[in-house]
Design a protein around this motif. Structure first.
Motif, short mmCIF file in Angstrom:
data_model
loop_
_atom_site.label_atom_id
_atom_site.label_comp_id
_atom_site.label_asym_id
_atom_site.label_seq_id
_atom_site.Cartn_x
_atom_site.Cartn_y
_atom_site.Cartn_z
N THR A 9 0.85 -1.17 0.00
CA THR A 9 0.00 0.00 0.00
C THR A 9 0.90 1.24 0.00
O THR A 9 2.11 1.15 0.25
N ASP A 10 0.30 2.40 -0.22
CA ASP A 10 1.09 3.63 -0.21
C ASP A 10 1.75 3.86 1.15
O ASP A 10 2.92 4.25 1.23
N ALA A 11 1.01 3.62 2.22
CA ALA A 11 1.57 3.82 3.55
C ALA A 11 2.68 2.83 3.85
O ALA A 11 3.71 3.18 4.44
N GLU A 12 2.49 1.60 3.44
CA GLU A 12 3.54 0.60 3.62
C GLU A 12 4.79 0.97 2.84
O GLU A 12 5.92 0.87 3.35
N LEU A 13 4.60 1.42 1.61
CA LEU A 13 5.75 1.80 0.79
C LEU A 13 6.49 2.97 1.40
O LEU A 13 7.73 2.99 1.45
N ALA A 14 5.76 3.98 1.88
CA ALA A 14 6.40 5.12 2.53
C ALA A 14 7.27 4.66 3.70
O ALA A 14 8.41 5.10 3.88
N ALA A 15 6.75 3.73 4.50
CA ALA A 15 7.48 3.26 5.67
C ALA A 15 8.71 2.45 5.27
O ALA A 15 9.80 2.60 5.85
N VAL A 16 8.56 1.58 4.27
CA VAL A 16 9.69 0.76 3.82
C VAL A 16 10.80 1.64 3.25
O VAL A 16 11.99 1.43 3.51
N ILE A 17 10.41 2.66 2.49
CA ILE A 17 11.41 3.57 1.93
C ILE A 17 12.11 4.35 3.03
O ILE A 17 13.34 4.48 3.04
N ALA A 18 11.34 4.90 3.96
CA ALA A 18 11.94 5.69 5.03
C ALA A 18 12.91 4.85 5.86
O ALA A 18 14.01 5.30 6.22
N GLU A 19 12.51 3.63 6.16
CA GLU A 19 13.39 2.76 6.95
C GLU A 19 14.61 2.34 6.15
O GLU A 19 15.74 2.34 6.66
N GLY A 20 14.41 1.99 4.89
CA GLY A 20 15.54 1.56 4.06
C GLY A 20 16.56 2.65 3.84
O GLY A 20 17.77 2.42 3.93
N ALA A 21 16.09 3.86 3.55
CA ALA A 21 17.02 4.98 3.37
C ALA A 21 17.78 5.25 4.66
O ALA A 21 18.96 5.58 4.65
#
Length: 249
Positions: A9-21
């Motif tokens: 989902t958009d929220a999941e993607l935002a979280a995965v990107i923020a954590e990965g970066a």
């Protein structure tokens, strides 16, 4: 609305990107091999390159506004725009403090609808789809810059009797309100949309009051992405806080 196809989902993607970066940025400082200025430069560039590639792969039809990329004004005609700060608080990151963040937010028609703020050095990720409500006891404290108060924050502090807590980056200050460490964050020194879009998205999801200092709504994806002022605070004190800003004398 054009909806992307993805396993996130958009929220999941935002979280995965923020954590990965954030994990990439922690690696930049490994071994103390780079000095402060190099740390900041490499961190900004690395996080931007990774986030850009991920969004191109995962959300190819969406527009992006990022601090570290050229501003493609085609975003102004887009319904869905990701607003990104790959490294919020570069100076804090370069100095080795824990008060820096990664901001990832999706806006639809100018409003954040999915957002995540990662505080990598603190091991924390705040996301709009999972953040708990900010309903604990009031603390009687306000987040301010490590350099001290601005005039509006000093006014609020004086009128509402709030003690100052010095915190580095915008994301770290905003998440201190979300976490319940402080009751308010009042900013009037000028920022850009990427400095506060994801924090506002998470804060609104937590039930906090977010607005311009005038009380007007915060709207994103403007032609000039400069954001002069805003406030994030507990709803219990929002009316008194805005009144203090309207009548500083």
């Amino acid at each position: 609305m054009t909806r992307p196809s993805s396993r996130h989902t958009d929220a999941e993607l935002a979280a995965v990107i923020a954590e990965g970066a954030g994990q990439l940025l922690l690696g930049v400082g490994h071994g103390g091999l780079l000095d402060r200025r190099e740390l900041g430069d490499v961190g900004d560039a690395l996080a931007e390159a990774w986030i850009s590639r991920v969004l191109t792969r995962q959300r190819p039809r969406d527009a992006v506004l990022s601090e570290e990329a050229d501003d493609d004004l085609a975003r102004l005609g887009a319904e869905r725009v990701w607003i990104i700060d790959p490294l919020d608080g570069t100076s804090e990151f370069s100095r080795g403090t824990t008060h820096w963040a990664v901001h990832v937010a999706l806006t639809v028609d100018g409003r954040p609808v999915a957002a995540a703020v990662s505080l990598p050095a603190q091991g924390e990720v705040y996301r709009s789809d999972e953040v708990p409500p900010a309903d604990g006891p009031l603390t009687g404290r306000i987040a301010v810059s490590r350099y001290g108060h601005s005039y509006p924050s000093a006014t609020v502090s004086d009128r509402l009797g709030l003690d100052a807590v010095h915190i580095g980056s915008a994301g770290a200050k905003a998440m201190a309100v979300v976490r319940g460490d402080v009751d308010a964050y009042v900013h009037a020194g000028g920022q850009f949309e990427w400095d506060n879009c994801a924090p506002v998205g998470v804060a609104e999801a937590a039930g906090l009051h977010c607005s311009r200092l005038s009380g007007a709504p915060i709207v994103y994806n403007n032609p000039q992405p400069y954001m002069p002022d805003f406030v994030i605070c507990r709803r219990e004190i929002a009316d008194d806080l805005l009144e203090a800003l309207r009548s500083p004398w």
